[in-house]
Write a protein that holds these residues in place. Sequence first.
Motif, PDB file in Angstrom:
ATOM      1  N   TRP A 157       2.378   5.792  -9.557  1.00  0.00           N
ATOM      2  CA  TRP A 157       1.704   7.033  -9.204  1.00  0.00           C
ATOM      3  C   TRP A 157       2.736   8.218  -9.161  1.00  0.00           C
ATOM      4  O   TRP A 157       2.536   9.312  -9.314  1.00  0.00           O
ATOM      5  N   ARG A 182      -0.843  11.692  -3.855  1.00  0.00           N
ATOM      6  CA  ARG A 182      -1.377  13.126  -3.393  1.00  0.00           C
ATOM      7  C   ARG A 182      -2.396  13.649  -4.140  1.00  0.00           C
ATOM      8  O   ARG A 182      -2.223  13.685  -5.529  1.00  0.00           O
ATOM      9  N   VAL A 224      -6.062   2.579  -7.057  1.00  0.00           N
ATOM     10  CA  VAL A 224      -7.130   3.468  -6.038  1.00  0.00           C
ATOM     11  C   VAL A 224      -8.538   3.436  -6.370  1.00  0.00           C
ATOM     12  O   VAL A 224      -8.793   3.554  -7.549  1.00  0.00           O
ATOM     13  N   GLU A 233      -3.348  12.916   1.143  1.00  0.00           N
ATOM     14  CA  GLU A 233      -2.604  11.794   0.823  1.00  0.00           C
ATOM     15  C   GLU A 233      -3.701  10.909   0.918  1.00  0.00           C
ATOM     16  O   GLU A 233      -4.494  10.758   2.021  1.00  0.00           O
ATOM     17  N   ILE A 234      -4.020   9.943  -0.103  1.00  0.00           N
ATOM     18  CA  ILE A 234      -5.260   9.174  -0.174  1.00  0.00           C
ATOM     19  C   ILE A 234      -4.485   7.723  -0.506  1.00  0.00           C
ATOM     20  O   ILE A 234      -3.718   7.695  -1.433  1.00  0.00           O
ATOM     21  N   PRO A 235      -5.031   6.656   0.436  1.00  0.00           N
ATOM     22  CA  PRO A 235      -4.287   5.512   0.373  1.00  0.00           C
ATOM     23  C   PRO A 235      -4.705   4.548  -0.924  1.00  0.00           C
ATOM     24  O   PRO A 235      -5.815   4.663  -1.344  1.00  0.00           O
ATOM     25  N   SER A 236      -3.565   3.781  -1.501  1.00  0.00           N
ATOM     26  CA  SER A 236      -4.167   2.742  -2.774  1.00  0.00           C
ATOM     27  C   SER A 236      -4.271   1.503  -2.136  1.00  0.00           C
ATOM     28  O   SER A 236      -4.169   1.383  -1.056  1.00  0.00           O
ATOM     29  N   THR A 290     -12.744   5.701  -2.475  1.00  0.00           N
ATOM     30  CA  THR A 290     -11.908   6.098  -1.889  1.00  0.00           C
ATOM     31  C   THR A 290     -11.849   7.730  -1.959  1.00  0.00           C
ATOM     32  O   THR A 290     -11.532   8.581  -0.962  1.00  0.00           O
ATOM     33  N   GLN A 318     -13.171  11.578   0.394  1.00  0.00           N
ATOM     34  CA  GLN A 318     -12.657  12.847   1.011  1.00  0.00           C
ATOM     35  C   GLN A 318     -13.114  13.912  -0.009  1.00  0.00           C
ATOM     36  O   GLN A 318     -13.022  15.134   0.499  1.00  0.00           O
ATOM     37  N   GLU A 346       0.895  -1.159   0.065  1.00  0.00           N
ATOM     38  CA  GLU A 346      -0.115   0.106   0.086  1.00  0.00           C
ATOM     39  C   GLU A 346       0.827   1.185   0.106  1.00  0.00           C
ATOM     40  O   GLU A 346       1.962   1.283   0.786  1.00  0.00           O
ATOM     41  N   CYS A 347       0.496   2.180  -0.827  1.00  0.00           N
ATOM     42  CA  CYS A 347       1.182   3.623  -0.838  1.00  0.00           C
ATOM     43  C   CYS A 347       0.166   4.659  -0.884  1.00  0.00           C
ATOM     44  O   CYS A 347      -1.016   4.363  -0.755  1.00  0.00           O
ATOM     45  N   TYR A 348       0.666   5.868  -0.718  1.00  0.00           N
ATOM     46  CA  TYR A 348      -0.384   6.962  -0.769  1.00  0.00           C
ATOM     47  C   TYR A 348       0.003   8.084  -1.953  1.00  0.00           C
ATOM     48  O   TYR A 348       1.185   8.154  -2.388  1.00  0.00           O
TER      49      TYR A 348
END
Length: 303
Positions: A69, A7, A27, A18-21, A31, A35, A3-5
Amino acid sequence: MSECYIRVAEDENEEPMEIPSEEDGTVLLSTVAAQFPGACGLRYRSPVSQCMRGVRLVEGVLHAPDSDWGNLVYVVNYPKDNKRKMDEMDAASAVKIKRGIQKTSDLIVLGLPWKTSEQDLKDYFSTFGEVIMVQVKRDVKTGNSKGFGFVRFADYETQIKVMSQRHMIDGRWCDCKLPNSKYFLEQAGPDEPMRSRKVFVGRCTEDMTADDLRQFFMQYGEVTDVFIPKPFRAFAFVTFADDQVAQSLCGEDLIIKGTSVHISNAEPKHNNIHHLFSNFPGRSPSLAAMFERSQYQYPSSHV
């Protein structure tokens, strides 16, 4: 892939969030929408072409460009109709906020029983909201009540509610109004302070219509009347619902249709015209009546 984030921002110039993948590096649109409600996709500016590029969306899943990303800032896409609705909601919220911060005015309470005291007045009106001032007007010589008083509330919405109904105070029906009524002028006398809701607009041009003035001054508050004399005399009168709006504009120079106009106070005349004309030979009642019908007194600087 772990998992990464990524922007994400609503606009390129705004601070990103920052939104999690997901574990596979994608993504979920849901999700993003969590937000940024109403989001329908993402876009980004290509480092090579400097053009905006859309992120691939398949069945609610956003896929990273070139499988990575990177450190780019992705901008939220909204449907046009939804964006318009959001703008309208923002505008409506702004109006509500503006209404919420409107200042209250002193209200005149008409028809008070002679026995009503200031404490009685405060006790009654406190049931509607916070009262910050009450006053019963009394005769200077006798100390007896004049049958009216004043009240001021802390909250503008409370003021509107109080003005919208009649009030039974000490067994008698009373009315609350902004202090500009004919009754007030007749009962209070010229020594009582009163703030007018009318302003004098000087240096007007002939191409300024009543609708032009109404539309311009509505940005400051509710406008109830616009009067332009005929034949044209290079001035006009504008009446607001709130006397504080009128007073706040007095002394200002404003630009209307490219012309600088000057705003000053337009004081209502008191009911002493017959007394004034009684000192003149002939004592013309018809002339006095003609002046009585006039609603405005021109500022001394414009006479």
